[in-house]
Write an enzyme that holds these catalytic residues in place. Structure first.
Site, PDB file in Angstrom:
ATOM      1  N   LYS A  63       1.087  -1.442  -0.249  1.00 20.87           N
ATOM      2  CA  LYS A  63      -0.017   0.056  -0.128  1.00 20.87           C
ATOM      3  C   LYS A  63       0.601   1.312   0.071  1.00 20.87           C
ATOM      4  O   LYS A  63      -0.084   2.323  -0.485  1.00 20.87           O
ATOM      5  CB  LYS A  63      -1.144  -0.149   0.855  1.00 20.87           C
ATOM      6  CG  LYS A  63      -1.917  -0.961   1.270  1.00 20.87           C
ATOM      7  CD  LYS A  63      -2.816  -0.251   2.555  1.00 20.87           C
ATOM      8  CE  LYS A  63      -3.689  -1.849   2.249  1.00 20.87           C
ATOM      9  NZ  LYS A  63      -5.004  -2.172   3.473  1.00 20.87           N
TER      10      LYS A  63
ATOM     11  N   ASP B 101     -10.014   2.616   2.528  1.00 18.39           N
ATOM     12  CA  ASP B 101      -9.856   1.965   4.157  1.00 18.39           C
ATOM     13  C   ASP B 101     -10.659   2.881   4.977  1.00 18.39           C
ATOM     14  O   ASP B 101     -11.839   2.439   5.877  1.00 18.39           O
ATOM     15  CB  ASP B 101      -8.318   1.642   4.613  1.00 18.39           C
ATOM     16  CG  ASP B 101      -7.679   0.213   3.140  1.00 18.39           C
ATOM     17  OD1 ASP B 101      -8.846  -0.626   3.160  1.00 18.39           O
ATOM     18  OD2 ASP B 101      -6.512   0.718   4.166  1.00 18.39           O
TER      19      ASP B 101
HETATM   20  P1  NDP Z   1       1.527  -2.843  10.449  1.00 18.40           P
HETATM   21  O1  NDP Z   1       2.372  -3.493  10.494  1.00 18.40           O
HETATM   22  O2  NDP Z   1       1.405  -1.555   9.448  1.00 18.40           O
HETATM   23  O3  NDP Z   1       1.031  -2.214  11.334  1.00 18.40           O
HETATM   24  C1  NDP Z   1       1.216  -3.059  12.501  1.00 18.40           C
HETATM   25  C2  NDP Z   1       0.891  -2.134  14.413  1.00 18.40           C
HETATM   26  O4  NDP Z   1       0.339  -3.225  14.931  1.00 18.40           O
HETATM   27  C3  NDP Z   1       1.585  -1.739  14.577  1.00 18.40           C
HETATM   28  O5  NDP Z   1       1.125  -0.377  15.366  1.00 18.40           O
HETATM   29  C4  NDP Z   1       2.504  -2.206  16.062  1.00 18.40           C
HETATM   30  O6  NDP Z   1       3.472  -1.347  16.248  1.00 18.40           O
HETATM   31  C5  NDP Z   1       1.605  -3.487  15.975  1.00 18.40           C
HETATM   32  N1  NDP Z   1       1.108  -4.386  16.680  1.00 18.40           N
HETATM   33  C6  NDP Z   1       1.861  -5.589  16.339  1.00 18.40           C
HETATM   34  N2  NDP Z   1       2.145  -6.784  17.315  1.00 18.40           N
HETATM   35  C7  NDP Z   1       1.756  -5.704  18.208  1.00 18.40           C
HETATM   36  C8  NDP Z   1       1.203  -6.742  19.189  1.00 18.40           C
HETATM   37  N3  NDP Z   1       1.643  -7.496  20.094  1.00 18.40           N
HETATM   38  N4  NDP Z   1       1.156  -5.636  20.590  1.00 18.40           N
HETATM   39  C9  NDP Z   1       0.841  -4.980  20.285  1.00 18.40           C
HETATM   40  N5  NDP Z   1       0.865  -4.205  19.284  1.00 18.40           N
HETATM   41  C10 NDP Z   1       1.516  -4.750  17.832  1.00 18.40           C
HETATM   42  O7  NDP Z   1      -0.350  -3.038   9.616  1.00 18.40           O
HETATM   43  P2  NDP Z   1      -1.695  -2.647   9.304  1.00 18.40           P
HETATM   44  O8  NDP Z   1      -1.882  -1.343   9.810  1.00 18.40           O
HETATM   45  O9  NDP Z   1      -1.113  -3.230   7.744  1.00 18.40           O
HETATM   46  O10 NDP Z   1      -2.541  -3.284   9.544  1.00 18.40           O
HETATM   47  C11 NDP Z   1      -3.036  -3.536  11.071  1.00 18.40           C
HETATM   48  C12 NDP Z   1      -4.279  -4.460  11.426  1.00 18.40           C
HETATM   49  O11 NDP Z   1      -5.650  -4.062  10.528  1.00 18.40           O
HETATM   50  C13 NDP Z   1      -4.191  -6.482  11.029  1.00 18.40           C
HETATM   51  O12 NDP Z   1      -4.552  -6.683  11.208  1.00 18.40           O
HETATM   52  C14 NDP Z   1      -4.273  -6.201   9.464  1.00 18.40           C
HETATM   53  O13 NDP Z   1      -4.897  -7.262   9.394  1.00 18.40           O
HETATM   54  C15 NDP Z   1      -5.617  -4.587   9.701  1.00 18.40           C
HETATM   55  N6  NDP Z   1      -6.092  -4.599   8.746  1.00 18.40           N
HETATM   56  C16 NDP Z   1      -7.854  -4.652   8.709  1.00 18.40           C
HETATM   57  C17 NDP Z   1      -8.576  -4.199   7.249  1.00 18.40           C
HETATM   58  C18 NDP Z   1     -10.036  -4.609   6.861  1.00 18.40           C
HETATM   59  O14 NDP Z   1     -10.187  -4.179   6.216  1.00 18.40           O
HETATM   60  N7  NDP Z   1     -10.783  -4.744   7.661  1.00 18.40           N
HETATM   61  C19 NDP Z   1      -7.974  -3.382   6.941  1.00 18.40           C
HETATM   62  C20 NDP Z   1      -6.257  -2.609   6.453  1.00 18.40           C
HETATM   63  C21 NDP Z   1      -5.995  -3.797   8.153  1.00 18.40           C
HETATM   64  P3  NDP Z   1       4.557  -1.195  16.490  1.00 18.40           P
HETATM   65  O15 NDP Z   1       5.014  -0.488  16.014  1.00 18.40           O
HETATM   66  O16 NDP Z   1       4.772  -1.543  18.560  1.00 18.40           O
HETATM   67  O17 NDP Z   1       5.433  -2.497  16.277  1.00 18.40           O
END
Ligand code: NDP
Length: 305
Positions: free
Chosen positions: A91, A127
């Site tokens: 993206k 989104d």
């Molecule tokens: P990214 O990889 O860009 O971001 C991940 C985020 O999750 C970061 O803020 C990270 O924090 C945090 N994170 C990961 N693991 C943990 C953990 N164990 N505990 C706490 N925080 C954690 O992913 P996206 O932003 O692209 O996607 C995020 C979620 O949104 C996904 O689950 C995705 O499937 C969902 N999504 C759903 C959509 C829908 O249409 N329903 C559309 C887009 C996304 P840190 O900065 O600390 O690493």
């Protein structure tokens, strides 16, 4: 040779590409769990019942590793594709690869929908629209005037935060595990916030000033895997909370289970997926999308996973 819409395709299968009509596709890596083909092909079949021209439209899925995206986009254009969805990890990468970007997508800094132009691709981001529709349809929450507690600072959180500010939320509180990523998001949002208060916090120790009657949006990926921790302890948050988890597979995350146990209204991210897909389809076809049919097809496809 005509290829099946259910297969996971690779770019090698583009030559020779032959589709009886306009082709659409989602690109991602990995992509085999995507339910977008099931959802969009059900929608196209419904559009075809109203207008036979759509009977030739088909939606495919391609496994494209990030290092292949730069060559994939011109190849899919040359093969005649009409529209694309982009998912993880494309993206943000695609921003530098498209010819035109919708201003809203530019503010977010990510595109998830590409529409063919004469010479390349125009990028959009649906989104935020999907999130706003899902909050309204699943929890009865309009973003205008809402107090929002947003968890995460990745791509999905960025889109959600920009949409909350664009729609006039009353306040925005963003919690993220890694402070540096949170600070980067707060810096990006500052010029967009205007008079809306925007605060960052550590989800491990939520501050006393968090608002009551807020909507909590989980935009972290914590909950995707069975042994993931909950991204926040809901018992530490003020009363009147409603909980929206962007994750839809699994349909019940630990966060949503806790919300149910505490008697808090909650919803998973399936409706968001459906509404962002519906908006993509409208961008490609100019027709209003059959949202109910897309939702039913997405639920059915998830059940078969
Ligand atoms: P990214 O990889 O860009 O971001 C991940 C985020 O999750 C970061 O803020 C990270 O924090 C945090 N994170 C990961 N693991 C943990 C953990 N164990 N505990 C706490 N925080 C954690 O992913 P996206 O932003 O692209 O996607 C995020 C979620 O949104 C996904 O689950 C995705 O499937 C969902 N999504 C759903 C959509 C829908 O249409 N329903 C559309 C887009 C996304 P840190 O900065 O600390 O690493």
């Amino acid at each position: 040779m005509e290829l099946p819409t259910t297969a996971v395709l690779t770019l090698d299968q583009l030559a020779p590409w032959s589709s009886p009509g306009p082709a659409l596709a989602v690109l991602g890596h990995p992509i085999k769990h995507s339910i977008s083909p099931a959802m969009h092909n059900a929608a196209l079949a419904d559009l075809a019942r109203r207008d036979p021209a759509y009977s030739a439209w088909k939606y495919f899925r391609f496994d494209v590793p990030p290092e292949q995206l730069a060559s994939a986009l011109p190849r899919l254009h040359a093969a005649g594709f009409h529209g694309l969805n982009l998912t993880v990890p494309h993206k943000i990468l695609a921003l530098d690869l498209v010819e035109e970007i919708d201003p809203a997508a530019l503010r977010i800094g990510a595109v998830n929908t590409l529409k063919r132009t004469a010479t390349g691709w125009r990028g959009y981001n649906t989104d935020g629209y999907g999130l706003a529709c899902a909050l309204q349809s699943e929890l009865g929450i309009p973003l205008v005037g809402a107090h929002v507690i947003l968890l995460g600072a990745g791509g999905a959180a960025r889109g959600a935060a920009v949409e909350c500010l664009r729609q006039g939320c009353a306040s925005l509180w963003i919690g993220n595990r890694t402070r540096a990523n949170l600070d980067a998001l707060l810096t990006l949002l500052r010029p967009l916030a205007g008079a809306t208060p925007v605060h960052g916090f550590d989800p491990a120790s939520p501050p006393a000033g968090l608002p009551a009657n807020a909507v909590l949006i989980n935009a972290t990926s914590a909950g995707l895997k069975p042994d993931d921790p909950t991204p926040i302890d809901l018992r530490l948050l003020p009363a009147g909370l409603k909980v929206f988890d962007m994750i839809y597979n699994p349909p019940q995350t630990p966060l949503l289970r806790t919300a149910t146990a505490l008697g808090l209204p909650s919803a998973n991210g399936l409706a968001m997926l459906v509404h962002q897909g519906a908006r993509s389809l409208e961008i490609w076809t100019g027709q209003s999308a059959p949202v109910g049919i897309m939702q039913a097809a997405a639920k059915y496809a998830l059940g078969n996973h």
